[in-house]
Scaffold this motif. Structure first.
Motif, mmCIF file in Angstrom:
data_model
loop_
_atom_site.group_PDB
_atom_site.id
_atom_site.type_symbol
_atom_site.label_atom_id
_atom_site.label_comp_id
_atom_site.label_asym_id
_atom_site.label_seq_id
_atom_site.Cartn_x
_atom_site.Cartn_y
_atom_site.Cartn_z
ATOM 1 N N VAL A 255 6.467 2.760 -10.896
ATOM 2 C CA VAL A 255 6.459 4.120 -11.446
ATOM 3 C C VAL A 255 6.766 4.123 -12.933
ATOM 4 C CG1 VAL A 255 7.581 6.380 -11.344
ATOM 5 C CG2 VAL A 255 7.045 5.154 -9.235
ATOM 6 N N GLY A 256 7.705 3.278 -13.341
ATOM 7 C CA GLY A 256 8.127 3.272 -14.738
ATOM 8 C C GLY A 256 9.231 4.283 -14.976
ATOM 9 N N LYS B 289 0.832 -1.204 0.000
ATOM 10 C CA LYS B 289 0.000 0.000 0.000
ATOM 11 C C LYS B 289 0.866 1.253 0.000
ATOM 12 C CE LYS B 289 -4.153 -1.901 2.196
ATOM 13 N NZ LYS B 289 -5.058 -1.836 3.374
ATOM 14 N N MET B 290 1.966 1.231 0.774
ATOM 15 C CA MET B 290 2.864 2.379 0.824
ATOM 16 C C MET B 290 3.488 2.634 -0.545
ATOM 17 S SD MET B 290 6.451 2.854 2.895
ATOM 18 C CE MET B 290 7.269 1.744 1.730
ATOM 19 N N LEU B 291 3.989 1.573 -1.178
ATOM 20 C CA LEU B 291 4.614 1.721 -2.491
ATOM 21 C C LEU B 291 3.596 2.161 -3.537
ATOM 22 C CD1 LEU B 291 7.004 -1.378 -2.586
ATOM 23 C CD2 LEU B 291 7.606 1.009 -2.186
ATOM 24 N N SER B 292 2.382 1.612 -3.454
ATOM 25 C CA SER B 292 1.343 1.989 -4.408
ATOM 26 C C SER B 292 0.981 3.463 -4.265
ATOM 27 C CB SER B 292 0.103 1.122 -4.189
ATOM 28 O OG SER B 292 -0.939 1.505 -5.053
ATOM 29 N N SER B 293 0.902 3.938 -3.017
ATOM 30 C CA SER B 293 0.592 5.349 -2.777
ATOM 31 C C SER B 293 1.701 6.252 -3.308
ATOM 32 C CB SER B 293 0.395 5.581 -1.278
ATOM 33 O OG SER B 293 0.169 6.940 -1.003
ATOM 34 N N MET B 294 2.957 5.863 -3.075
ATOM 35 C CA MET B 294 4.079 6.659 -3.567
ATOM 36 C C MET B 294 4.117 6.661 -5.088
ATOM 37 S SD MET B 294 7.133 5.692 -0.875
ATOM 38 C CE MET B 294 8.237 6.915 -1.581
ATOM 39 N N ALA B 295 3.860 5.511 -5.700
ATOM 40 C CA ALA B 295 3.872 5.428 -7.161
ATOM 41 C C ALA B 295 2.792 6.327 -7.760
ATOM 42 C CB ALA B 295 3.667 3.979 -7.599
ATOM 43 N N THR B 296 1.621 6.357 -7.128
ATOM 44 C CA THR B 296 0.543 7.233 -7.596
ATOM 45 C C THR B 296 0.949 8.696 -7.497
ATOM 46 O OG1 THR B 296 -1.140 5.623 -6.918
ATOM 47 C CG2 THR B 296 -1.859 7.897 -7.239
#
Length: 201
Positions: free
Chosen positions: A170-171, A38-45
């Motif tokens: 992120v890409g 969830k943390m990584l997904s939030s940062m990626a967004t």
């Protein structure tokens, strides 16, 4: 026989406790994985969101007759910076808007963090905010347009394995640029001491 039975019961108790410990460990690891994802997904967004520039006070009135206020200040706040590296490297650019008067001392080609002079400069703080600081000595209504841009950078404090996971989410990292935001400075000589019906400055 009784002794063997006691050992067998102890064995079952120990085995049960071991299974409980393993189950609790697996559940804890699963929760940790969910929190990490969830943390990584939030940062990626956050990295994928557009970069914006907010100017809290888009219209500034500057009193040329105030002896205690020699400089006009316009605050510029980027929205969408994620890492500390981005906050320390974000760039600001300000130009005089087409059709507007140009204040004396304004840099040719516009103003950024690197080309300030004695009359105008942009100060960038560690939290990523910027301030246009100017010395305006003549009256006038000056119109400007500003934007900010930054080279996307992932946070250096993350462990390597999390950085790799975040990179995949992120890409490709690119330079983000905000839309142009207008603002204005109205410089006038106000106030003063009244003597025989005439204001003296």
């Amino acid at each position: 026989m009784k002794k063997s039975l006691v050992y067998f019961i102890l064995y079952l108790v120990l085995l049960t406790e071991l299974l409980v410990v393993i189950t609790e460990r697996d559940e804890a690891e699963e929760v940790q994985d969910q929190i990490r994802d969830k943390m990584l997904s939030s940062m990626a967004t956050s990295y994928k969101n557009p970069l914006l520039l907010a100017i809290p006070q888009p219209k500034t009135d500057f009193n040329l007759g105030d002896p205690e206020n020699k400089e006009v200040v316009v605050v510029m706040t980027p929205i969408g910076l994620v890492s500390d590296e981005e906050k320390k490297s974000v760039e600001f650019h300000v130009e005089v808007a087409p059709g507007s008067s140009t204040p004396a001392g304004w840099p040719s080609g516009g103003l950024d963090v690197k080309n300030g002079n004695e009359s105008f400069k942009i100060v960038r703080s560690d939290d990523g905010n910027g301030k246009l600081v100017g010395k305006i000595e003549t009256a006038g209504d000056f119109q400007f347009k500003a934007y900010c841009k930054v080279e996307r950078q992932l946070p250096s404090y993350l462990p390597e394995f999390l950085l790799e996971a975040l990179k995949e989410m992120v890409g490709e990292q690119k330079t983000a640029k905000s839309p142009v935001q207008p603002f204005s400075i109205s410089a006038k000589r106000q106030g003063g001491k009244v003597s025989k019906g005439i204001e003296v400055y």
